[in-house]
Every structure is written in structure tokens, then in C-alpha cells.
Design an enzyme around this catalytic site. Sequence first.
Site, PDB file in Angstrom:
ATOM      1  N   CYS A  64      13.969   9.953   6.879  1.00  8.59           N
ATOM      2  CA  CYS A  64      13.866   9.543   8.285  1.00  8.59           C
ATOM      3  C   CYS A  64      15.198   9.675   9.001  1.00  8.59           C
ATOM      4  O   CYS A  64      15.253   9.983  10.179  1.00  8.59           O
ATOM      5  CB  CYS A  64      13.368   8.111   8.357  1.00  8.59           C
ATOM      6  SG  CYS A  64      14.321   7.020   7.315  1.00  8.59           S
ATOM      7  N   GLU A 107       9.491   0.837  10.958  1.00  5.68           N
ATOM      8  CA  GLU A 107      10.575   1.764  10.609  1.00  5.68           C
ATOM      9  C   GLU A 107       9.988   3.153  10.730  1.00  5.68           C
ATOM     10  O   GLU A 107       9.230   3.599   9.861  1.00  5.68           O
ATOM     11  CB  GLU A 107      11.035   1.527   9.170  1.00  5.68           C
ATOM     12  CG  GLU A 107      11.629   0.164   8.918  1.00  5.68           C
ATOM     13  CD  GLU A 107      13.061   0.049   9.407  1.00  5.68           C
ATOM     14  OE1 GLU A 107      13.566   0.986  10.060  1.00  5.68           O
ATOM     15  OE2 GLU A 107      13.665  -0.992   9.153  1.00  5.68           O
ATOM     16  N   GLU A 155      10.732  15.465  15.059  1.00  5.62           N
ATOM     17  CA  GLU A 155      11.134  15.394  13.660  1.00  5.62           C
ATOM     18  C   GLU A 155      10.380  16.463  12.865  1.00  5.62           C
ATOM     19  O   GLU A 155       9.149  16.504  12.904  1.00  5.62           O
ATOM     20  CB  GLU A 155      10.771  14.003  13.153  1.00  5.62           C
ATOM     21  CG  GLU A 155      11.198  13.733  11.750  1.00  5.62           C
ATOM     22  CD  GLU A 155      10.855  12.304  11.329  1.00  5.62           C
ATOM     23  OE1 GLU A 155       9.715  11.864  11.586  1.00  5.62           O
ATOM     24  OE2 GLU A 155      11.716  11.650  10.739  1.00  5.62           O
ATOM     25  N   LYS A 186       0.876  -1.184   0.000  1.00  7.37           N
ATOM     26  CA  LYS A 186       0.000   0.000   0.000  1.00  7.37           C
ATOM     27  C   LYS A 186       0.910   1.230   0.000  1.00  7.37           C
ATOM     28  O   LYS A 186       1.431   1.631   1.027  1.00  7.37           O
ATOM     29  CB  LYS A 186      -0.874  -0.024   1.267  1.00  7.37           C
ATOM     30  CG  LYS A 186      -2.205   0.677   1.157  1.00  7.37           C
ATOM     31  CD  LYS A 186      -2.146   2.154   0.878  1.00  7.37           C
ATOM     32  CE  LYS A 186      -1.862   2.994   2.102  1.00  7.37           C
ATOM     33  NZ  LYS A 186      -1.614   4.419   1.754  1.00  7.37           N
TER      34      LYS A 186
HETATM   35  P1  NAD Z   1       2.572   8.379   7.677  1.00 10.13           P
HETATM   36  O1  NAD Z   1       2.710   7.636   8.922  1.00 10.13           O
HETATM   37  O2  NAD Z   1       1.628   9.518   7.628  1.00 10.13           O
HETATM   38  O3  NAD Z   1       2.147   7.448   6.470  1.00 10.13           O
HETATM   39  C1  NAD Z   1       2.893   6.308   6.122  1.00 10.13           C
HETATM   40  C2  NAD Z   1       1.999   5.324   5.413  1.00 10.13           C
HETATM   41  O4  NAD Z   1       1.004   4.884   6.336  1.00 10.13           O
HETATM   42  C3  NAD Z   1       1.233   5.876   4.214  1.00 10.13           C
HETATM   43  O5  NAD Z   1       1.160   4.889   3.213  1.00 10.13           O
HETATM   44  C4  NAD Z   1      -0.149   6.129   4.795  1.00 10.13           C
HETATM   45  O6  NAD Z   1      -1.181   6.082   3.831  1.00 10.13           O
HETATM   46  C5  NAD Z   1      -0.282   4.989   5.759  1.00 10.13           C
HETATM   47  N1  NAD Z   1      -1.245   5.182   6.848  1.00 10.13           N
HETATM   48  C6  NAD Z   1      -1.713   6.336   7.376  1.00 10.13           C
HETATM   49  N2  NAD Z   1      -2.603   6.079   8.366  1.00 10.13           N
HETATM   50  C7  NAD Z   1      -2.694   4.739   8.475  1.00 10.13           C
HETATM   51  C8  NAD Z   1      -3.412   3.859   9.325  1.00 10.13           C
HETATM   52  N3  NAD Z   1      -4.243   4.301  10.258  1.00 10.13           N
HETATM   53  N4  NAD Z   1      -3.233   2.527   9.168  1.00 10.13           N
HETATM   54  C9  NAD Z   1      -2.379   2.051   8.241  1.00 10.13           C
HETATM   55  N5  NAD Z   1      -1.679   2.831   7.399  1.00 10.13           N
HETATM   56  C10 NAD Z   1      -1.821   4.160   7.517  1.00 10.13           C
HETATM   57  O7  NAD Z   1       4.054   8.834   7.311  1.00 10.13           O
HETATM   58  P2  NAD Z   1       4.502   9.741   6.105  1.00 10.13           P
HETATM   59  O8  NAD Z   1       4.103  11.132   6.433  1.00 10.13           O
HETATM   60  O9  NAD Z   1       4.070   9.132   4.815  1.00 10.13           O
HETATM   61  O10 NAD Z   1       6.094   9.574   6.178  1.00 10.13           O
HETATM   62  C11 NAD Z   1       6.868  10.333   6.981  1.00 10.13           C
HETATM   63  C12 NAD Z   1       7.315   9.558   8.203  1.00 10.13           C
HETATM   64  O11 NAD Z   1       7.907   8.314   7.811  1.00 10.13           O
HETATM   65  C13 NAD Z   1       8.406  10.261   8.953  1.00 10.13           C
HETATM   66  O12 NAD Z   1       8.164  10.174  10.334  1.00 10.13           O
HETATM   67  C14 NAD Z   1       9.670   9.504   8.576  1.00 10.13           C
HETATM   68  O13 NAD Z   1      10.703   9.618   9.495  1.00 10.13           O
HETATM   69  C15 NAD Z   1       9.157   8.123   8.456  1.00 10.13           C
HETATM   70  N6  NAD Z   1      10.052   7.310   7.622  1.00 10.13           N
HETATM   71  C16 NAD Z   1      10.793   6.322   8.210  1.00 10.13           C
HETATM   72  C17 NAD Z   1      11.676   5.570   7.449  1.00 10.13           C
HETATM   73  C18 NAD Z   1      12.492   4.479   8.058  1.00 10.13           C
HETATM   74  O14 NAD Z   1      12.933   3.586   7.333  1.00 10.13           O
HETATM   75  N7  NAD Z   1      12.732   4.479   9.363  1.00 10.13           N
HETATM   76  C19 NAD Z   1      11.796   5.802   6.076  1.00 10.13           C
HETATM   77  C20 NAD Z   1      11.022   6.811   5.531  1.00 10.13           C
HETATM   78  C21 NAD Z   1      10.136   7.545   6.315  1.00 10.13           C
END
Ligand code: NAD
Length: 480
Positions: free
Chosen positions: A283, A249, A383, A174
Amino acid sequence: MSKKKMYMAGEWKDSASQECFETKDPSTGAILAQVPRGKAEDIDRAVAAARTCFESEEWQQFHPAERGRIMHKIAAALREDLEAIALLETRDTGKPLAQGRKDVEAAAQYFEYYAGMADKIFGETIPVQPGILDYTVREPIGVTAHIVPWNYPLQIIARSAAAAIATGNTVVAKPAEDTPLTALRLAEIIDQTELPKGVFNVVTGYGFEAGAALCEHPDIDHITFTGSVQTGSAVMAAAAKNVKPVTLELGGKSPNILFEDCDQAEALDWVMRSIIQNAGQTCSAGSRLLIHRSIKEEFLKKLSERLSAVRLGKGEDDFDLGPVLNEKQYERIESFMETARGEGAKFLCGGKREEREELSGGYFFQPTIIEGLSPKSYVAQEEIFAPVVAAFAFETEEEAIRLANGTDYGLVAGVWTSDGARAHRVASKIRAGQVFINNYGAGGGVQMPFGGYKKSGFGREKGLEALRNYTVLKNVALKY
Ligand code: NAD
């Protein structure tokens, strides 16, 4: 503008509701495509496809080496079409084209790396007692769910899907609602291979609909989630209801720690790159700079000059720094800046939107250094996900370590010193999943295990370590 379809059981589908949403180019605001708005019913279909395939005789009997050979073909197909896929990623995310190219190359490397492992997953024999042959086998865990953020869409899907496929699982991915296009392009590539239909499935949609439905689904066997702490926590709660394992992650507030004896010219390049890469929307961005008081002023002056000279521009035009994702992200960044100003912080450069007329379609934020925050303040702890670095001075090694460990996160840290003993001493005390000494990487190469301590998550992606996520150990004891 094209209208996309989702991919499940080897077929291209509209959403059951026929609803769509738009994905936009963050550099210009232009609509790139209409994408199906998948919901619970679509997740049901995709999970059923993945389950049927997982249990099929064809997939159960599929030779591991053959899985590997096909994965090499996927890597080759990504490289063959690298320019076009990089451009697609750049348009969907806003990142500079050079970064888009690196992302496609990294995706190819994940498939290649795990292709080599497909026929090297094995157990052990364990001495128990005479007359008992005891051995372990590593079996695929089953149907794996992969929920991906918008900052490195293709890389991150490839990172976990390649490890899952190599180990004989089936995948339901997804992608983030803001950046779904390269996941669908990857599905096109996989569709052209000999992998059985249903091994790889993609449902596009919003997190609160498709994402939540996938995590709550009783027929998945594992969730790999990459995203924010808040969503990660919700994903874990959903998984707990069905007792499903998760790999999380999450975010970071990663420090570069500069001691007085470091190579400052070398550190300057890396510190700069670590915060402007992907407009700081990484991240593992180096978003905190901990610096020995004796070199602070001189270093920050040079860093400020370098960051002020960074060229901002549209992703496709391939300057150093692209826009942030959208208005919501921009407003979030602005609110952090206001909080910092309210706390009396000093801005050594940046701190505002780039106002040039030709960039008015996107949200371009200037590279920023903030000084004078309390290490415990909200801006120093949370962050921001922007090209914003907060600088703090320290006097002693102990103080540097205390500051480095002084947030809820623990993803990455950089240690800069010419004293080898100090480098290892500090590395041993840092509570982070990756420590870089005299270099710094956004996760590093595909071979390096990557993941968090504390609220940065748990479980490890990348490297051989990730294979544990997608296999389950069975012990067999035979009496003879
Ligand atoms: P997010 O948590 O808003 O969304 C991530 C994913 O989760 C998206 O596909 C979103 O549609 C989905 N999602 C949202 N609500 C959900 C729910 N209730 N149930 C299941 N899925 C749901 O994060 P973002 O804004 O897309 O990304 C930014 C964040 O990701 C930052 O905090 C960043 O640090 C982190 N990140 C971590 C890594 C890592 O490998 N550690 C890599 C990239 C990004």
C-alpha cells in the site's frame, strides 16, 4: 495437498456448507490447500464465539498482565517456527523468502509490542468541582472484526489482532481468499496458549460472502479493514447501518520527492526498494518519483540500470522480485500499461511480463519506469499495485508539494534533501499519514503510527495510537 479447517471457539471447523476453495502458489500456480468457504452462517458462529468469550467471567476477570505474558509467548512461538511460517507465507503470496521472514518477524514484534501495553491502559482523574471525584476508564470495545488483504497476510492480522487482544477484546479475523494459510497457522499457535477459547477466531472465505457478512453483523463492535478503496467504502456503508466504528487502511500512490541537493546514491537504493518490495504490491509502495529537473536524467538512467538488473524468481528461490498475485492482478497491470502507452508515455525499462520458460507458471512482471505521463492522467493517479514507478520532473519546492499532494491518496511520502529546514517545511505541507525524510519505509517499524489522509483511509494502526481503536472511554463521576 492439505484440507484446512477454520478456527472458532477453540475448535477446528469445516464451513457450514461443507464447501471449500483452493489457494495457490503464485510462483508456480500449484494448488497449496483446500480451504473452507465460510459464509454468513459461519460468521454467525464465529461472532457468537467471540461474544460469549468477551462476556465470560473468565475473560472479563483475566489479568491484563497475564494477557501480556501470553502474547509474549505467541511472539516467541512465531520466532521459533519462523522458517516454516515464512515459507508458508512465501508459497501463499509469491513473495521472496527474505520478505516472508521479515513478515513473520514483524508479526512477532506486533505481539511483543502490544504485550507490553496490556497492563498500561488507564484513564485520568479530571478536576470538576469540590465533592466530585471524576475519572475516566478505557474499556475494551468488545468483539472486533479484522478484514485483511493478500499482500502481507500474517503481518496485517498480527498488527490489529495483537492491539485488540492486548486491550481485552475478542477477535474475528477474515483473511483474504487468496492467502488464508498463515492466519490459520497463527490460530494454531494461539490455540496452544492459555488464552481463553473464543478470544481469537478465523473465518476463511470470499470477501463478498464471509467479508460482507462480518461487516454487516449486528453483534460486532468495531471493524478494522485493510484493503482497496472500493471495498473500504462498501465496508463503511455496511458498518454505518449498524452504527459501528471502522478503521480503514486503504491504498496509496506515494511519492518519493528528490531535491537537487539530496544524496543521490542513498536515495537510489531506497527508491528502488520502495517499488520492488513485494513486487510493488504494498500500500505504501513508492510508486511516484518526483524529481528536480536538474538531476532527473542522470538519476533515472541509474535507476533504470539498477531496476533492469533486478533478479526475478520464484518466492522460495528468494530472488529480489517475485510474481504478482494472480492472472487478475496481471491483467489489471497490463491494462494500466496499455493506457500509459495510449497516452504517449515512455518506458525507460520493463513494461511487460518476464517471459523466461522456468517462470511460466507465475505472473512475473518486470520492474518498470514510466515517464512522460500527465500528473493528472489515470495511470499517474491510480494505484497499480505492481513494480511500476511513474517519474515526474519539478522545478520549485511549491511545484513538488503540489504534485505530491495531487492525488486522492495520502498514505506515505519520502522527502530527499540535505537542507534540514526544507525537509521540515515540505514535511509540514505533505498531506500523508507518514513522511520519511532521507529514508523510506513500508509503514516503518511497529512503533510508528500508520494510516492515511484522504482516500488512503482514517484511524491509525501501529504504535500506541492504535490502542484507541480498541478501547472506549467511559467517564465516571462520584459525589462524596
Ligand atoms: P480488497 O479490498 O479486494 O480485499 C481486502 C479484503 O477485503 C479481503 O479479505 C477481501 O476478501 C475482503 N472483501 C472483499 N469484498 C468485501 C466486502 N464486500 N465486504 C467485506 N470484505 C470484503 O483488497 P486487496 O486486493 O486484498 O488488497 C489490495 C489493496 O489493499 C490495495 O489497495 C492496497 O493498497 C491496500 N492495502 C492497504 C494497506 C494499508 O495498511 N493501508 C495495507 C495493505 C494493503
